[in-house]
Motif scaffolding. Structure first.
Motif, short mmCIF file in Angstrom:
data_model
loop_
_atom_site.label_atom_id
_atom_site.label_comp_id
_atom_site.label_asym_id
_atom_site.label_seq_id
_atom_site.Cartn_x
_atom_site.Cartn_y
_atom_site.Cartn_z
N TYR A 35 3.93 3.10 11.95
CA TYR A 35 2.74 2.93 11.11
C TYR A 35 3.11 2.12 9.86
CZ TYR A 35 1.39 7.08 13.81
OH TYR A 35 1.12 7.96 14.81
N TYR A 71 1.54 1.45 5.99
CA TYR A 71 0.60 1.88 4.96
C TYR A 71 0.84 1.03 3.71
CZ TYR A 71 -0.18 6.29 7.52
OH TYR A 71 -0.50 7.25 8.46
N ARG A 107 0.11 1.08 -0.71
CA ARG A 107 -0.42 1.71 -1.90
C ARG A 107 -0.49 0.66 -3.00
NH1 ARG A 107 0.92 7.60 -4.42
NH2 ARG A 107 -0.80 7.62 -5.90
N LYS A 164 -4.09 3.53 -6.81
CA LYS A 164 -4.93 3.94 -5.68
C LYS A 164 -4.14 4.82 -4.72
CE LYS A 164 -8.47 1.11 -6.59
NZ LYS A 164 -9.87 1.56 -6.77
N GLU A 165 -4.84 5.35 -3.75
CA GLU A 165 -4.16 6.19 -2.77
C GLU A 165 -3.49 5.33 -1.69
OE1 GLU A 165 -7.34 5.99 -3.30
OE2 GLU A 165 -8.47 5.84 -1.43
N ILE A 166 -2.57 5.94 -0.97
CA ILE A 166 -1.93 5.26 0.16
C ILE A 166 -2.99 5.03 1.24
CG2 ILE A 166 -0.20 5.51 1.98
CD1 ILE A 166 1.43 7.25 0.04
N PHE A 197 -3.91 3.45 5.12
CA PHE A 197 -3.45 3.07 6.45
C PHE A 197 -3.73 1.59 6.71
CE2 PHE A 197 -2.87 3.61 11.00
CZ PHE A 197 -3.80 2.76 11.57
N PHE A 229 4.56 0.95 2.78
CA PHE A 229 5.34 1.99 3.43
C PHE A 229 5.26 1.84 4.94
CE2 PHE A 229 6.52 4.57 -0.11
CZ PHE A 229 5.46 4.53 -1.00
N GLU A 269 3.31 14.40 12.58
CA GLU A 269 4.55 14.46 11.83
C GLU A 269 5.09 13.04 11.70
OE1 GLU A 269 7.12 17.33 13.57
OE2 GLU A 269 8.26 17.61 11.73
N GLN A 270 4.81 12.43 10.58
CA GLN A 270 5.26 11.08 10.33
C GLN A 270 6.37 11.09 9.29
OE1 GLN A 270 2.11 8.29 9.49
NE2 GLN A 270 0.79 9.13 11.10
N PHE A 321 8.43 8.87 6.66
CA PHE A 321 8.21 7.66 5.88
C PHE A 321 9.52 7.03 5.42
CE2 PHE A 321 3.68 7.06 4.85
CZ PHE A 321 3.16 8.17 5.49
N GLY A 322 9.48 5.71 5.32
CA GLY A 322 10.56 4.98 4.69
C GLY A 322 10.37 4.95 3.19
N PRO A 323 11.32 4.36 2.46
CA PRO A 323 11.27 4.34 0.99
C PRO A 323 10.26 3.36 0.44
CG PRO A 323 13.20 3.17 1.76
CD PRO A 323 12.57 3.78 2.97
N ARG A 367 8.41 -2.63 -2.48
CA ARG A 367 7.53 -2.92 -3.62
C ARG A 367 7.32 -4.42 -3.69
NH1 ARG A 367 6.00 0.14 -7.91
NH2 ARG A 367 7.37 1.78 -7.11
#
Lengths: 113, 114
Positions: free
Chosen positions: B33, B35, B37, B41-43, B45, B91, B102-103, B105-107, B110
């Motif tokens: 996936y 994503y 941000r 704002k919110e993360i 998809f 992300f 159950e995902q 996430f990577g770091p 930016r």
């Protein structure tokens, strides 16, 4: 109107206190509810995952879902300075594609020693 | 077990340039996936791969964004040409099974567009 509302904080609590976080949502099709913790400059880390309504406990963490009120909560007992982070709620519905999460904006939590 | 990795960690480009972000999921995870941000704002998809196929790309903002996952392993997200509003943290997440919420996430990468 956003689908998921979450107070951005910051929420400051003394060490040992209970941290109470919540999200409200508008989409009644949401059935899967997740809480993520995100430290600065890191990716979100899954803390809790619940399906439909009810409570779930894992160590110091308790997640609650009230679908009738479209309201979810996360409680952190005996909070520690290491719990200082941003907490994100996320939700998905069975009518949407798997894994398509809707996130809240996140609440910043600061636990002071 | 190595987690999800993303490269670069930070990219600064000028408006109109091209940038390619890379994500390496956890080995064996078929679901990947993307994503994003943006500031304040919110993360949100962007899209979902199952192996090399795009399962859902409904979150892609416009045709300046191109995601690929050749061979079903790592994925790239190209932005061409970049605009100021593309700035944010991108992300990547992976999941072992389709029917799983159950995902991992990577770091994040930016991206700053000047």
């Amino acid at each position: 109107q956003k689908e998921v509302e979450q107070d951005p904080g910051p929420l400051s609590v003394p060490e040992g206190a209970i941290v109470s976080l919540n999200c409200t949502y508008s989409n009644s099709a949401f059935q899967y509810f997740m809480w993520y913790r995100q430290y600065s400059r890191k990716g979100p880390e899954l803390l809790m995952y619940t399906y439909s309504s009810g409570n779930k406990e894992d160590g110091r963490f308790t997640a609650q879902v009230d679908k009738s009120s479209k309201y979810i909560s996360l409680f952190i007992r005996d909070s520690q300075p290491s719990d200082s982070a941003t907490y994100l709620c996320a939700m998905s519905s069975s009518t949407d594609s798997w894994g398509k999460f809707q996130f809240g904006a996140g609440t910043q939590v600061v636990v002071t020693p | 077990e190595a987690g999800v990795t993303q490269f670069p960690s930070h990219s600064v480009i000028e408006k109109g340039q091209t940038v390619t972000l890379r994500c390496d999921p956890i080995s064996g995870h078929d679901n990947l996936y993307w994503y994003r941000r943006v500031m304040g704002k919110e993360i949100k998809f962007l899209l979902h791969f199952v192996k090399e196929s795009k399962q859902d790309e409904s979150g892609m903002p416009n045709n300046r964004f191109l995601a690929e996952r050749t061979g079903g392993t790592y994925s790239t997200l190209k932005v061409q040409p970049a605009e100021l509003e593309d700035s944010g943290v991108y992300f990547c997440a992976s999941s072992p099974r389709l029917a799983s919420n159950e995902q991992f996430f990577g770091p994040g990468t930016r991206l700053t567009v000047l």
